[in-house]
Write a protein that holds these residues in place. Structure first.
Motif, PDB file in Angstrom:
ATOM      1  N   GLU A   1      75.772  50.950  25.777  1.00  0.00           N
ATOM      2  CA  GLU A   1      76.482  49.904  25.033  1.00  0.00           C
ATOM      3  C   GLU A   1      77.781  50.476  24.489  1.00  0.00           C
ATOM      4  OE1 GLU A   1      75.568  47.021  21.132  1.00  0.00           O
ATOM      5  OE2 GLU A   1      73.995  48.284  22.005  1.00  0.00           O
ATOM      6  N   MET A   2      78.796  49.607  24.407  1.00  0.00           N
ATOM      7  CA  MET A   2      80.068  49.984  23.790  1.00  0.00           C
ATOM      8  C   MET A   2      80.396  48.953  22.726  1.00  0.00           C
ATOM      9  SD  MET A   2      83.779  50.602  25.628  1.00  0.00           S
ATOM     10  CE  MET A   2      85.195  51.177  24.696  1.00  0.00           C
ATOM     11  N   ARG A   3      80.795  49.414  21.558  1.00  0.00           N
ATOM     12  CA  ARG A   3      81.056  48.499  20.447  1.00  0.00           C
ATOM     13  C   ARG A   3      82.356  48.883  19.762  1.00  0.00           C
ATOM     14  NH1 ARG A   3      76.340  48.178  16.206  1.00  0.00           N
ATOM     15  NH2 ARG A   3      75.359  47.143  18.004  1.00  0.00           N
TER      16      ARG A   3
ATOM     17  N   CYS B   1      85.797  52.464  17.694  1.00  0.00           N
ATOM     18  CA  CYS B   1      84.974  52.302  18.902  1.00  0.00           C
ATOM     19  C   CYS B   1      83.853  53.346  18.913  1.00  0.00           C
ATOM     20  CB  CYS B   1      85.837  52.450  20.146  1.00  0.00           C
ATOM     21  SG  CYS B   1      84.928  52.297  21.706  1.00  0.00           S
ATOM     22  N   ALA B   2      82.708  52.921  19.428  1.00  0.00           N
ATOM     23  CA  ALA B   2      81.574  53.842  19.583  1.00  0.00           C
ATOM     24  C   ALA B   2      80.763  53.399  20.792  1.00  0.00           C
ATOM     25  CB  ALA B   2      80.698  53.861  18.337  1.00  0.00           C
ATOM     26  N   VAL B   3      80.051  54.343  21.379  1.00  0.00           N
ATOM     27  CA  VAL B   3      79.169  54.016  22.501  1.00  0.00           C
ATOM     28  C   VAL B   3      77.758  54.449  22.139  1.00  0.00           C
ATOM     29  CG1 VAL B   3      80.915  54.124  24.320  1.00  0.00           C
ATOM     30  CG2 VAL B   3      79.713  56.213  23.652  1.00  0.00           C
ATOM     31  N   ARG B   4      76.795  53.692  22.655  1.00  0.00           N
ATOM     32  CA  ARG B   4      75.396  54.049  22.442  1.00  0.00           C
ATOM     33  C   ARG B   4      74.843  54.711  23.689  1.00  0.00           C
ATOM     34  NH1 ARG B   4      70.492  51.766  23.434  1.00  0.00           N
ATOM     35  NH2 ARG B   4      71.402  49.770  24.105  1.00  0.00           N
TER      36      ARG B   4
ATOM     37  N   ASP C   1      69.364  56.533  21.832  1.00  0.00           N
ATOM     38  CA  ASP C   1      69.295  56.201  20.410  1.00  0.00           C
ATOM     39  C   ASP C   1      70.497  56.707  19.622  1.00  0.00           C
ATOM     40  OD1 ASP C   1      66.787  55.011  20.765  1.00  0.00           O
ATOM     41  OD2 ASP C   1      65.728  56.912  20.453  1.00  0.00           O
ATOM     42  N   ASP C   2      71.442  57.335  20.287  1.00  0.00           N
ATOM     43  CA  ASP C   2      72.575  57.948  19.597  1.00  0.00           C
ATOM     44  C   ASP C   2      73.837  57.107  19.755  1.00  0.00           C
ATOM     45  OD1 ASP C   2      70.967  60.150  18.929  1.00  0.00           O
ATOM     46  OD2 ASP C   2      71.441  61.157  20.817  1.00  0.00           O
ATOM     47  N   TRP C   3      74.542  56.937  18.631  1.00  0.00           N
ATOM     48  CA  TRP C   3      75.863  56.312  18.656  1.00  0.00           C
ATOM     49  C   TRP C   3      76.914  57.415  18.563  1.00  0.00           C
ATOM     50  CZ3 TRP C   3      77.303  51.487  19.766  1.00  0.00           C
ATOM     51  CH2 TRP C   3      76.325  50.484  19.748  1.00  0.00           C
TER      52      TRP C   3
ATOM     53  N   PRO D   1      81.037  58.402  18.412  1.00  0.00           N
ATOM     54  CA  PRO D   1      82.378  57.852  18.156  1.00  0.00           C
ATOM     55  C   PRO D   1      83.327  58.131  19.322  1.00  0.00           C
ATOM     56  CG  PRO D   1      82.047  59.895  16.938  1.00  0.00           C
ATOM     57  CD  PRO D   1      80.724  59.563  17.558  1.00  0.00           C
TER      58      PRO D   1
END
Length: 249
Positions: free
Chosen positions: A210-212, A218-221, A224-226, A228
């Motif tokens: 996932e990218m948010r 911005c961060a990617v998953r 279980d880790d996000w 930066p």
């Protein structure tokens, strides 16, 4: 299969081990000329006098051990011979990785394991356009923990964090510290789908879930880790993820 059989040098100070390795290599159609040496200095003399493709060498040899021999070979002008260590000792695996050895085969040598080492030599010497994804994604990384050497497949590494001159490899269940800079891994693993998302982080695109973007950050998953993503890498990462998703689809 290689278009031209590989020209090989086998170096081992133990005659039975040397003879067995030569016997197994002679049965492989991908291997052509085979030269032998019983110590490091003799191996170096042969390498200086002949153009060879690969060196299968023991580590503990008199005069000039296998690690020292590989270090000298690494300073040859390209194209230099590839190195495959064939040894009974696993404690030198990390050094072998740092010297960019193509493979690290443990004794006693099994025919199928040696055949896999030859395949890696052939693949490493082939143009990138001729390599299949399976052939470029199977690098094995030796890692040490409490005096024990384990081998981690690169395809299981989800992301990598810089820790000084070291790098920490994060897999699904564990993390492993290796004595190699993040910049070196970025260069070596770029073609395998690893990209820098931060000055201290590489991520495997295949493992991004996932990218948010929230408030300009911005961060990617990854599992279980996000993680930066720096501003300068955000647009490039988004483009890479879109492209990789369309290719998988």
């Amino acid at each position: 299969m290689a278009e031209t059989p590989l020209r090989a040098l086998v170096a081992d100070d133990e005659e039975p081990a040397l003879a067995e390795l030569v016997y197994l290599l002679q049965r492989d159609d991908r291997i052509g000329e085979i030269r032998t040496a019983s110590n490091g200095p003799d191996a170096l003399k042969i390498l200086q006098a002949a153009d060879l493709d690969v060196v299968f060498c023991d580590i503990k040899m008199p005069g000039l051990d296998g690690i020292d021999l590989a270090s000298v070979i690494s300073k040859f002008r390209p194209p230099r011979p590839q190195i495959v260590f064939v040894t009974a000792y696993d404690e030198h695996a990390v050094e072998a990785f740092e010297l960019e050895a193509t493979d690290y085969v443990m004794k006693p040598v099994r025919a199928e394991r040696l055949a896999e080492a030859v395949r890696r030599v052939v693949t490493a010497g082939a143009p990138a356009a001729l390599q299949t994804p399976d052939e470029t994604d199977d690098e094995v990384i030796p890692v040490e923990l409490a005096g024990v050497t384990r081998f981690v497949q690169r395809s299981t590494v989800r992301y990598v964090e810089a820790q000084g001159d070291y790098a920490r490899l994060h897999t699904g269940q564990n993390s492993h510290l290796v004595r190699i800079p993040l910049s070196t891994l970025e260069e070596r693993w770029g073609d395998a789908g690893f990209t820098r998302i931060h000055r201290s982080t590489l991520v495997a695109l295949a493992h991004v879930d996932e990218m948010r973007v929230d408030g300009g950050r911005c961060a990617v998953r990854v599992g279980d880790d996000w993680l930066p993503v720096s501003r300068r890498h955000t647009r490039e990462l988004r483009d890479l993820l879109v492209r990789s998703t369309s290719l998988r689809g």
